[in-house]
Write a protein that holds these residues in place. Structure first.
Motif, PDB file in Angstrom:
ATOM      1  N   THR A 146     -11.226   4.873   5.653  1.00  0.00           N
ATOM      2  CA  THR A 146     -11.700   3.548   5.231  1.00  0.00           C
ATOM      3  C   THR A 146     -10.947   2.442   5.976  1.00  0.00           C
ATOM      4  OG1 THR A 146     -12.154   4.471   3.045  1.00  0.00           O
ATOM      5  CG2 THR A 146     -12.074   2.071   3.216  1.00  0.00           C
ATOM      6  N   LEU A 147      -9.620   2.596   6.044  1.00  0.00           N
ATOM      7  CA  LEU A 147      -8.812   1.581   6.732  1.00  0.00           C
ATOM      8  C   LEU A 147      -9.219   1.484   8.200  1.00  0.00           C
ATOM      9  CD1 LEU A 147      -5.339   2.458   5.152  1.00  0.00           C
ATOM     10  CD2 LEU A 147      -6.610   0.338   4.807  1.00  0.00           C
ATOM     11  N   ARG A 148      -9.471   2.648   8.815  1.00  0.00           N
ATOM     12  CA  ARG A 148      -9.884   2.633  10.215  1.00  0.00           C
ATOM     13  C   ARG A 148     -11.259   1.970  10.343  1.00  0.00           C
ATOM     14  NH1 ARG A 148      -8.863   2.920  14.226  1.00  0.00           N
ATOM     15  NH2 ARG A 148      -9.414   4.808  15.330  1.00  0.00           N
ATOM     16  N   ALA A 149     -12.177   2.290   9.406  1.00  0.00           N
ATOM     17  CA  ALA A 149     -13.508   1.692   9.462  1.00  0.00           C
ATOM     18  C   ALA A 149     -13.424   0.172   9.316  1.00  0.00           C
ATOM     19  CB  ALA A 149     -14.390   2.280   8.366  1.00  0.00           C
ATOM     20  N   LEU A 150     -12.528  -0.285   8.443  1.00  0.00           N
ATOM     21  CA  LEU A 150     -12.401  -1.738   8.227  1.00  0.00           C
ATOM     22  C   LEU A 150     -11.843  -2.449   9.459  1.00  0.00           C
ATOM     23  CD1 LEU A 150     -10.949  -1.922   4.588  1.00  0.00           C
ATOM     24  CD2 LEU A 150     -13.302  -2.282   5.339  1.00  0.00           C
ATOM     25  N   ASN A 202       1.933   3.721  -3.263  1.00  0.00           N
ATOM     26  CA  ASN A 202       1.601   5.145  -3.147  1.00  0.00           C
ATOM     27  C   ASN A 202       2.812   6.006  -3.442  1.00  0.00           C
ATOM     28  OD1 ASN A 202      -1.123   6.080  -2.497  1.00  0.00           O
ATOM     29  ND2 ASN A 202      -1.014   4.547  -0.881  1.00  0.00           N
ATOM     30  N   ILE A 207     -12.600   9.381  12.141  1.00  0.00           N
ATOM     31  CA  ILE A 207     -12.967   8.436  11.072  1.00  0.00           C
ATOM     32  C   ILE A 207     -14.087   8.994  10.204  1.00  0.00           C
ATOM     33  CG2 ILE A 207     -13.769   6.105  10.539  1.00  0.00           C
ATOM     34  CD1 ILE A 207     -12.730   5.184  13.207  1.00  0.00           C
ATOM     35  N   ILE A 208     -15.108   9.521  10.867  1.00  0.00           N
ATOM     36  CA  ILE A 208     -16.284   9.985  10.113  1.00  0.00           C
ATOM     37  C   ILE A 208     -15.929  11.173   9.222  1.00  0.00           C
ATOM     38  CG2 ILE A 208     -18.595  10.979  10.384  1.00  0.00           C
ATOM     39  CD1 ILE A 208     -18.699   9.281  13.026  1.00  0.00           C
ATOM     40  N   VAL A 264      -4.538   2.133  -5.040  1.00  0.00           N
ATOM     41  CA  VAL A 264      -3.269   1.498  -5.437  1.00  0.00           C
ATOM     42  C   VAL A 264      -3.308  -0.022  -5.267  1.00  0.00           C
ATOM     43  CG1 VAL A 264      -1.870   3.534  -4.959  1.00  0.00           C
ATOM     44  CG2 VAL A 264      -2.249   1.861  -3.135  1.00  0.00           C
ATOM     45  N   LEU A 290     -18.587   3.424  14.541  1.00  0.00           N
ATOM     46  CA  LEU A 290     -17.665   4.485  14.110  1.00  0.00           C
ATOM     47  C   LEU A 290     -17.756   5.686  15.040  1.00  0.00           C
ATOM     48  CD1 LEU A 290     -18.292   4.437  10.240  1.00  0.00           C
ATOM     49  CD2 LEU A 290     -16.326   3.508  11.471  1.00  0.00           C
ATOM     50  N   ARG A 299      -9.468   9.977   3.070  1.00  0.00           N
ATOM     51  CA  ARG A 299     -10.589   9.047   2.929  1.00  0.00           C
ATOM     52  C   ARG A 299     -10.112   7.594   3.025  1.00  0.00           C
ATOM     53  NH1 ARG A 299     -14.613   7.982  -1.547  1.00  0.00           N
ATOM     54  NH2 ARG A 299     -13.247   9.199  -2.883  1.00  0.00           N
ATOM     55  N   GLU A 300      -8.909   7.354   2.462  1.00  0.00           N
ATOM     56  CA  GLU A 300      -8.346   5.988   2.564  1.00  0.00           C
ATOM     57  C   GLU A 300      -8.066   5.647   4.021  1.00  0.00           C
ATOM     58  OE1 GLU A 300      -4.971   5.462  -0.049  1.00  0.00           O
ATOM     59  OE2 GLU A 300      -5.965   6.641  -1.600  1.00  0.00           O
ATOM     60  N   ARG A 331     -15.235  -3.938  14.895  1.00  0.00           N
ATOM     61  CA  ARG A 331     -15.670  -3.642  13.520  1.00  0.00           C
ATOM     62  C   ARG A 331     -15.109  -4.663  12.537  1.00  0.00           C
ATOM     63  NH1 ARG A 331     -14.521   1.841  14.878  1.00  0.00           N
ATOM     64  NH2 ARG A 331     -12.512   1.670  13.836  1.00  0.00           N
ATOM     65  N   LEU A 364      -6.321  -8.653   8.795  1.00  0.00           N
ATOM     66  CA  LEU A 364      -6.485  -8.442  10.240  1.00  0.00           C
ATOM     67  C   LEU A 364      -6.824  -9.744  10.959  1.00  0.00           C
ATOM     68  CD1 LEU A 364      -8.527  -5.136   9.993  1.00  0.00           C
ATOM     69  CD2 LEU A 364      -6.321  -5.359  11.124  1.00  0.00           C
ATOM     70  N   TYR A 401       0.848  -1.202   0.000  1.00  0.00           N
ATOM     71  CA  TYR A 401       0.000   0.000   0.000  1.00  0.00           C
ATOM     72  C   TYR A 401       0.884   1.253   0.000  1.00  0.00           C
ATOM     73  CZ  TYR A 401      -2.906   3.715   1.931  1.00  0.00           C
ATOM     74  OH  TYR A 401      -3.528   4.921   2.142  1.00  0.00           O
ATOM     75  N   ARG A 458     -13.162  14.086   0.059  1.00  0.00           N
ATOM     76  CA  ARG A 458     -13.272  13.682  -1.357  1.00  0.00           C
ATOM     77  C   ARG A 458     -11.905  13.310  -1.892  1.00  0.00           C
ATOM     78  NH1 ARG A 458     -18.371  12.473  -3.376  1.00  0.00           N
ATOM     79  NH2 ARG A 458     -19.650  13.116  -1.668  1.00  0.00           N
ATOM     80  N   LEU A 504     -13.872   9.933   6.305  1.00  0.00           N
ATOM     81  CA  LEU A 504     -14.668   9.226   5.290  1.00  0.00           C
ATOM     82  C   LEU A 504     -15.420  10.196   4.385  1.00  0.00           C
ATOM     83  CD1 LEU A 504     -16.087   6.250   7.393  1.00  0.00           C
ATOM     84  CD2 LEU A 504     -14.528   6.084   5.445  1.00  0.00           C
ATOM     85  N   ARG A 505     -15.647  11.410   4.894  1.00  0.00           N
ATOM     86  CA  ARG A 505     -16.377  12.397   4.075  1.00  0.00           C
ATOM     87  C   ARG A 505     -15.458  13.124   3.104  1.00  0.00           C
ATOM     88  NH1 ARG A 505     -19.229  14.758   9.035  1.00  0.00           N
ATOM     89  NH2 ARG A 505     -20.992  13.345   9.341  1.00  0.00           N
ATOM     90  N   PHE A 509      -8.593  -1.483  10.982  1.00  0.00           N
ATOM     91  CA  PHE A 509      -7.162  -1.319  11.238  1.00  0.00           C
ATOM     92  C   PHE A 509      -6.990  -0.368  12.431  1.00  0.00           C
ATOM     93  CE2 PHE A 509      -7.033  -2.894   6.919  1.00  0.00           C
ATOM     94  CZ  PHE A 509      -5.977  -3.778   6.981  1.00  0.00           C
TER      95      PHE A 509
END
Lengths: 385, 244
Positions: A289-293, A10, A378-379, B106, B63, A285-286, B90, B119, A6, A385, A382-383, A295
């Motif tokens: 997303t990673l935090r939401a998933l 990048n 996180i929120i 990527v 969240l 945003r990435e 989560r 994870l 990742y 752009r 995520l918003r 990580f």
């Protein structure tokens, strides 16, 4: 953990900013490693010169050979003192030497600088570390001949084999080149002791006596004997200590180098931090997303630190590699009175310093952006752009 | 595939209030929300902008934390969990579907789907099996080596759905999943979500925020929020009660 690909991809995607940061980090590491290699070479030249058992005997109160003057008769008496090591022929390893400073022009219109010319006996040459003749031949007494190192011949006019160097209108023909393990001895021109004192019209005076003791105990005994004996009025200094004192100059260069490197590193860290701040901002945003998933914050921190370290390490690697063509290259600096030649030394220690520098730049430059990435809500992230 | 029994309560939202603070102002976003969802429920949250539907979704997804009240999902009281506990929770229990897909640009489709599995303690081979199975469910096994920029919007959202289901979570949360898609792609995504909800193999509990009545029609339950209050609930397309 967030996969390393990742971060690596990048870096590739943002190749322009990556390249700029790598180049700036590389330049800093290159300049710093050059500086480290320079001081390491100078320190090595002075350090290797000193032998644990060797003493330099000077006039009482003198701190170096140039400021020292000893009657030749007294100097010869020193050679007869007990505790001096003998060579294979049973002769004491004791060299009476005369040192004079000449102002001589450098090649390629490099200006004039002081040059040490040393008159010594053949035993004196064996006292120098790793002495060997690499071109031409040894000097012969009474013929007004000289020898020097290849690097000195390259730096000064009239020092190549076959050329003649003038001392008080007496010409000494250069007949050979020697090596002495890269020590300070390679920064000198050697002639026969008697020939040089005749040329300088000081046949009764010499500068110093260099000798090798049989053992550390004998060495210390000789130091005490010469210090206590009122007849001599001499001071014997351990050669290692003598060159340590001479090394102050190298230390000054090193400190100046560290200060300059410090400023450069500070600048490069800003470059790395700037790049990483931009990375965090553009990838909010990435990150969200990673935090939401799932990580954890630690993974995010490590991921961005890793990216910063990779970025700076790339620069560090390029910077270190770019110094290699300078390895072994001779240069010179003034050493109190004269010019001393030495070589850049980029050994594992110096290169490791360069790599460490890059790692530190990566870590320090990356830590604040990484913390910012971790602290992103996180929120909100995520918003983005 | 789901790890909860049928009709087991998955989500309990009890007297939940949520306030945001901006400068000196306290802005109430949700007030006294109560809600229960069981395994296999499919809930659409509707309402005008600022009604609190996304905030409620975020609370259920772990969240965010409520200002007061309890949000208990899959047995975990989310309001009392630390940041680290929520991350772990989560990763085990929630699959996310975002309006803008939120794929990592990527990484390939395969790698995006694999991401949540890194994870877990699964071996590389097991991860490979899971990823391929998830991509097969969304019909994109032939696009696994494509990067997001090489996919259409609908395909990207399908990859996102594969990523959401690859860990076999109990709950799927979707924030405007069709909001950025054309009608055809939106219908495909809604069909896919319907499958994930109804087919015995999956039986996912889904909470979806949407403005689109067509999307909401696919849900079993529809909750309308206005100014942070639950104003009406529609169950199986029949108006059952007006709450509060």
């Amino acid at each position: 953990m967030i996969p390393a690909k990742y971060n690596l991809r990048n870096l590739r995607v943002r190749w322009m900013t990556t390249l700029l940061t790598v180049v700036s980090t590389g330049l800093v590491v290159w300049a710093s490693v050059l500086c480290f290699g320079l001081t390491d070479g100078l320190q090595y030249a002075l350090k290797v010169t000193g032998h644990e058992l060797d003493l330099i005997v000077l006039r009482k109160g003198a701190t170096d050979e140039i400021g020292s003057g000893i009657e030749q008769k007294v100097a010869r008496e020193v050679a007869s003192l007990p505790g001096i090591a003998k060579d294979e022929q049973g002769q004491p390893q004791c060299s009476v030497e005369f040192v004079t400073i000449l102002t001589k022009p450098r090649r390629n219109n490099g200006g004039t600088v002081n040059l040490i010319v040393r008159g010594l006996e053949s035993v004196g040459r064996t006292l120098r570390p790793g002495f060997r003749i690499v071109a031409g031949r040894d000097i012969e007494p009474g013929k007004f001949e000289a020898m020097t190192s290849r690097s000195m011949a390259a730096r000064f006019e009239n020092l190549a084999i076959g050329e003649k160097i003038e001392v008080n209108r007496q010409y000494f023909e250069v007949v050979g080149y020697y090596e002495a393990a890269g020590s300070a001895a390679e920064s000198e021109v050697w002639t026969d002791l008697r020939d040089l004192t005749i040329a300088r019209k000081t046949p009764a005076a010499v500068s110093a006596v260099c000798l090798r003791a049989e053992s550390p105990e004998q060495r210390d005994a000789l130091v005490a004997l010469l210090a206590d004996d009122k007849r001599f009025q001499l001071n014997a200094i351990r050669e290692t200590k003598y060159f340590e004192d001479q090394m102050n100059q190298a230390n000054a260069v090193q400190y100046i180098g560290y200060i300059i490197a410090g400023f450069l590193i500070f600048g490069a860290m800003f470059a790395a931090a700037n790049t990483m701040y931009a990375a965090v901002a553009s990838r909010a945003r990435e990150i969200g997303t990673l935090r939401a998933l799932g990580f954890p914050q630690g993974s995010i921190l490590l991921s961005f630190l890793f990216e910063s370290v990779v970025l700076c390490s790339l620069g560090g690697l390029i910077g270190c590699l770019a110094t290699l063509p300078f390895n072994g290259l001779s240069t010179g600096t003034s050493n109190q009175f004269s010019e001393i030649t030495f070589s850049f030394r980029f050994g594992p220690r110096v290169l490791a310093q360069g790599v460490m520098l890059a790692l530190v730049m990566g870590l320090l430059g990356g830590i604040l952006p990484a913390i910012r990435a971790v602290r992103l809500n996180i929120i909100t992230a995520l918003r983005e752009r | 595939m789901s790890n909860l029994n049928a009709d087991e309560t998955v989500v309990v939202v009890r007297d939940v209030c949520k306030e945001f603070h901006r400068d000196q102002l306290t802005i109430p976003v949700l007030s006294g929300i109560n809600l229960e969802l069981s395994t296999g429920d499919y809930l659409a949250l509707m309402g005008p902008s600022g009604s609190g539907k996304t905030t409620l979704l975020n609370l259920i997804a772990g969240l965010d934390r409520p200002t007061s009240g309890d949000v208990i999902v899959c047995g975990q009281n989310l309001g009392q969990s630390s940041e680290g506990e929520l991350s772990k929770w989560r990763s085990r229990h929630v699959g996310f579907i975002f309006q803008m897909y939120n794929l990592i640009p990527v990484l390939t489709a395969y790698e995006n789907v694999e991401l949540p599995l890194t994870l877990t303690s699964l071996s590389r081979r097991d991860r490979d099996d899971h990823v391929k199975a998830a991509l097969e469910v969304v019909g994109l096994q032939d696009r696994m080596d494509h990067y997001p920029r090489q996919l259409s919007g609908g395909q990207e959202q399908r990859v996102a759905i594969a990523r959401a289901i690859v860990t076999d979570p109990t709950l799927l949360v979707a924030d405007e999943p069709t909001g950025d898609l054309d009608a055809k792609s939106a219908a495909e995504i809604l069909d896919l979500m319907h499958r994930l909800n109804t087919e015995k193999e999956f039986r996912k509990t889904i909470v979806m925020v949407t403005h689109d009545p067509n999307a909401a029609d696919r849900a079993r339950r529809i909750l309308h929020l206005e100014k942070g209050l639950l104003v009406s609930e529609v169950t199986d397309n029949r108006t059952r009660a007006t709450v509060q």
